[in-house]
Motif scaffolding. Structure first.
Motif, short mmCIF file in Angstrom:
data_model
loop_
_atom_site.label_atom_id
_atom_site.label_comp_id
_atom_site.label_asym_id
_atom_site.label_seq_id
_atom_site.Cartn_x
_atom_site.Cartn_y
_atom_site.Cartn_z
N PRO A 37 0.75 -1.20 0.11
CA PRO A 37 0.06 0.06 0.04
C PRO A 37 0.79 1.18 -0.08
O PRO A 37 0.44 2.31 -0.56
CB PRO A 37 -0.93 -0.31 1.22
CG PRO A 37 0.06 -1.05 2.30
CD PRO A 37 0.56 -2.23 1.16
N ASN A 97 -8.23 6.02 -3.49
CA ASN A 97 -7.69 5.09 -4.54
C ASN A 97 -6.95 4.14 -4.16
O ASN A 97 -6.92 3.04 -4.44
CB ASN A 97 -7.23 5.74 -5.62
CG ASN A 97 -8.31 6.81 -6.48
OD1 ASN A 97 -9.51 6.50 -6.62
ND2 ASN A 97 -7.83 7.82 -7.28
N THR A 98 -6.11 4.62 -3.18
CA THR A 98 -5.05 3.89 -2.66
C THR A 98 -5.70 2.71 -1.66
O THR A 98 -5.16 1.43 -2.25
CB THR A 98 -3.77 4.40 -1.65
OG1 THR A 98 -3.36 5.66 -2.48
CG2 THR A 98 -3.12 3.71 -1.16
N ALA A 99 -6.58 2.97 -1.01
CA ALA A 99 -7.36 2.12 -0.37
C ALA A 99 -8.03 0.93 -1.03
O ALA A 99 -7.83 -0.38 -0.63
CB ALA A 99 -8.42 2.71 0.68
N LEU A 100 -8.61 1.35 -2.04
CA LEU A 100 -9.53 0.49 -3.13
C LEU A 100 -8.46 -0.61 -3.62
O LEU A 100 -8.48 -1.84 -3.59
CB LEU A 100 -10.31 1.21 -4.10
CG LEU A 100 -11.62 1.93 -3.50
CD1 LEU A 100 -12.05 2.67 -4.42
CD2 LEU A 100 -12.59 1.01 -2.88
N THR A 101 -7.50 -0.15 -4.24
CA THR A 101 -6.43 -0.80 -4.87
C THR A 101 -5.55 -1.74 -3.82
O THR A 101 -5.62 -2.92 -4.34
CB THR A 101 -5.33 0.02 -5.68
OG1 THR A 101 -5.95 0.93 -6.41
CG2 THR A 101 -4.17 -0.99 -6.30
N SER A 102 -5.24 -1.35 -2.75
CA SER A 102 -4.57 -2.09 -1.87
C SER A 102 -5.53 -3.25 -1.39
O SER A 102 -5.07 -4.37 -1.04
CB SER A 102 -4.27 -1.20 -0.63
OG SER A 102 -3.42 -0.19 -1.08
N THR A 103 -6.83 -2.99 -1.11
CA THR A 103 -7.63 -4.06 -0.59
C THR A 103 -7.87 -5.32 -1.50
O THR A 103 -7.73 -6.39 -1.08
CB THR A 103 -9.05 -3.42 -0.42
OG1 THR A 103 -9.00 -2.40 0.45
CG2 THR A 103 -10.00 -4.63 -0.09
N VAL A 104 -7.98 -4.73 -2.85
CA VAL A 104 -7.98 -5.72 -3.86
C VAL A 104 -6.65 -6.67 -3.86
O VAL A 104 -6.82 -7.88 -3.95
CB VAL A 104 -8.09 -5.16 -5.40
CG1 VAL A 104 -8.05 -6.34 -6.45
CG2 VAL A 104 -9.66 -4.47 -5.47
N LEU A 155 -4.56 -7.24 -1.58
CA LEU A 155 -4.32 -7.99 -0.31
C LEU A 155 -5.23 -9.05 -0.31
O LEU A 155 -4.96 -10.09 0.39
CB LEU A 155 -4.29 -7.08 0.98
CG LEU A 155 -3.06 -5.77 1.14
CD1 LEU A 155 -3.40 -4.86 2.08
CD2 LEU A 155 -1.82 -6.75 1.06
N LEU A 156 -6.38 -8.68 -0.51
CA LEU A 156 -7.53 -9.90 -0.64
C LEU A 156 -7.09 -11.05 -1.46
O LEU A 156 -7.26 -12.26 -1.28
CB LEU A 156 -8.89 -9.44 -1.19
CG LEU A 156 -10.07 -10.33 -0.85
CD1 LEU A 156 -10.10 -10.62 0.47
CD2 LEU A 156 -11.34 -9.59 -1.61
#
Length: 427
Positions: A60, A271-278, A280-281
């Motif tokens: 992230p 945007n960072t949170a959404l991309t990082s979530t995908v 890491l999931l």
């Protein structure tokens, strides 16, 4: 039976239209419960533990650094500087395209961001200058793969975290291969420009280089800070991600002055949170998948199969590369790394290959497959930007893909291309 179950379920769920991340997760969990002798109530803790690594904190952070620099209108400055440097060569915009991808990738570490940012500007510009659409799109897509090789690289972080290899050495190991990829694409482009009669270029001007360089030079601080920090041992790769974020924030707010409101900062963080979530999931589910492959002795079976074909180490490496390349035509790059890095590293080290050398090769092979049909997400993105069909691009695209594969083969036979800098700068 376990291997048949996990791969069979994965293909079934993908065929039924389930998102890849959940196809991987569900097939892994079902197989884990059936053949891993693990109670279902332990699965959440296994998912969490698979991403509970200090190395993965860098993911992230690098994504945030890239988002901050994108918000700082970095793309236009990099393209302007690249044009001043190589625009005077025949087929100037083609070389600008490649050099921009090398510079942009060294900042963002994301090939998707590279394709979108550079492609949206240069594909229309190249068409306007007289280049055919298929050439413009294919070059943009293939050059964007460099962004995930030259540090910082999120894929290198993932490979290093999974296999417990030095991320710093992987970063340094990707520098020379990334430059070679850029050079081979420039040479290929030059040859095509001659064959197709593209003569576009502009006069070289030292004044333009200095002027454009003055605007863009600050952006090079991000990869420079990362490389110098890691090679000198001042910071770890994860800490370098935080340093990159700090540098990107200072540039965006105080130097380029494009991040000038809380709304822009909020957009960057979302945007960072959404991309990082995908990411890491996907990392969590794929780690379970990779663990099941290890439990089911996939690497031993695959190694036995290869040894029945040949015992020559370089031929075995070529087989692994082709397996990754073909698989990558259908499965996302990150998924391949997450599922097969550990078992394939075991095979490679068994036959005497350096883990860092193999890691860079595996990342490169999976990246090149990501621009190849039938899936080829980056190729679809490039065609969407250039408003063209896959079939109209595929002929010239195959030439660029073969050029990149030639670099991979070169690196297989000359390990020092990867290991020289890591061995020189990190003890």
């Amino acid at each position: 039976m376990g291997l048949v179950t996990i791969f069979g379920l994965l293909l079934l769920f993908i065929f039924l239209g389930m998102p890849v991340v959940f196809s991987i997760g569900l097939s892994s969990i079902i197989t884990l419960v059936l053949f891993g002798n693990v109670p279902l109530n332990l699965v959440p803790s296994l998912l969490f533990s698979s991403i509970n690594s200090f190395s993965f904190v860098a993911i992230p952070l690098f994504i945030l650094a890239g988002e901050l620099l994108n918000a700082g209108s970095l793309t236009d400055r990099i393209i302007k500087f690249s044009r001043a440097l190589v625009g005077s060569i025949r087929g100037g915009l083609a070389h600008v395209n490649v050099l921009s991808s090398m510079m942009f990738g060294g900042v963002s570490g994301s090939m998707n961001a590279d394709t979108a940012a550079v492609g949206s500007v240069l594909i229309p510009a190249m068409e306007k200058a007289g280049y055919h659409r298929d050439f413009s799109i294919s070059l943009t897509v293939t050059s964007s793969t460099i962004g995930a090789i030259i540090p910082p690289s999120i894929l290198m972080v993932i490979y290093g975290g999974l296999t417990e290899q030095s991320i710093g050495k992987l970063f340094l190991g990707g520098i020379i291969p990334g430059v070679l990829m850029g050079l081979i694409l420039m040479i290929t482009s030059y040859v095509i420009c001659i064959k197709r009669g593209y003569k576009e270029k502009e006069p070289f001007s030292v004044k333009k280089v200095l002027s454009a360089g003055k605007e863009a030079i600050w952006a090079t601080l991000v990869p420079l800070v990362i490389i110098v920090g890691i090679s000198t041992g001042i910071v770890t790769p994860t800490e370098s991600g935080l340093l990159a974020c700090f540098t990107a924030f200072i540039l965006g707010v105080f130097v380029y002055k494009q991040i000038d409101s809380l709304a822009k900062i909020r957009k960057v963080l979302v945007n960072t949170a959404l991309t990082s979530t995908v990411v890491l999931l996907l990392l969590a589910f794929s780690s379970i998948f990779a663990d099941m492959l290890f439990r089911l002795k996939f690497q031993d079976g695959f190694l036995s199969f290869i040894n029945n074909v040949t015992t020559e180490p370089f031929v075995i490496m070529l087989i692994l590369v082709m397996f990754v390349f073909v698989l990558g035509m259908f499965i996302d790059t990150m998924v391949i790394l997450l599922m097969f890095s550990i078992p394939f590293l075991h095979i490679a080290t068994t036959h005497g290959f350096d883990p860092i050398h193999f890691g860079v090769i595996m990342v490169m092979a999976s990246l090149i497959s990501a621009i190849t049909p039938p899936v080829g997400a980056l190729l679809f993105l490039g065609c969407a930007i250039g408003k063209a069909t896959i079939s109209s691009v595929i002929k010239i695209h195959s030439v660029f893909v073969l050029s990149l594969l030639a670099v991979v083969i070169l690196i297989i036979f000359i390990p020092d291309v990867v290991t020289y800098l890591p061995n020189l700068l990190i003890e």
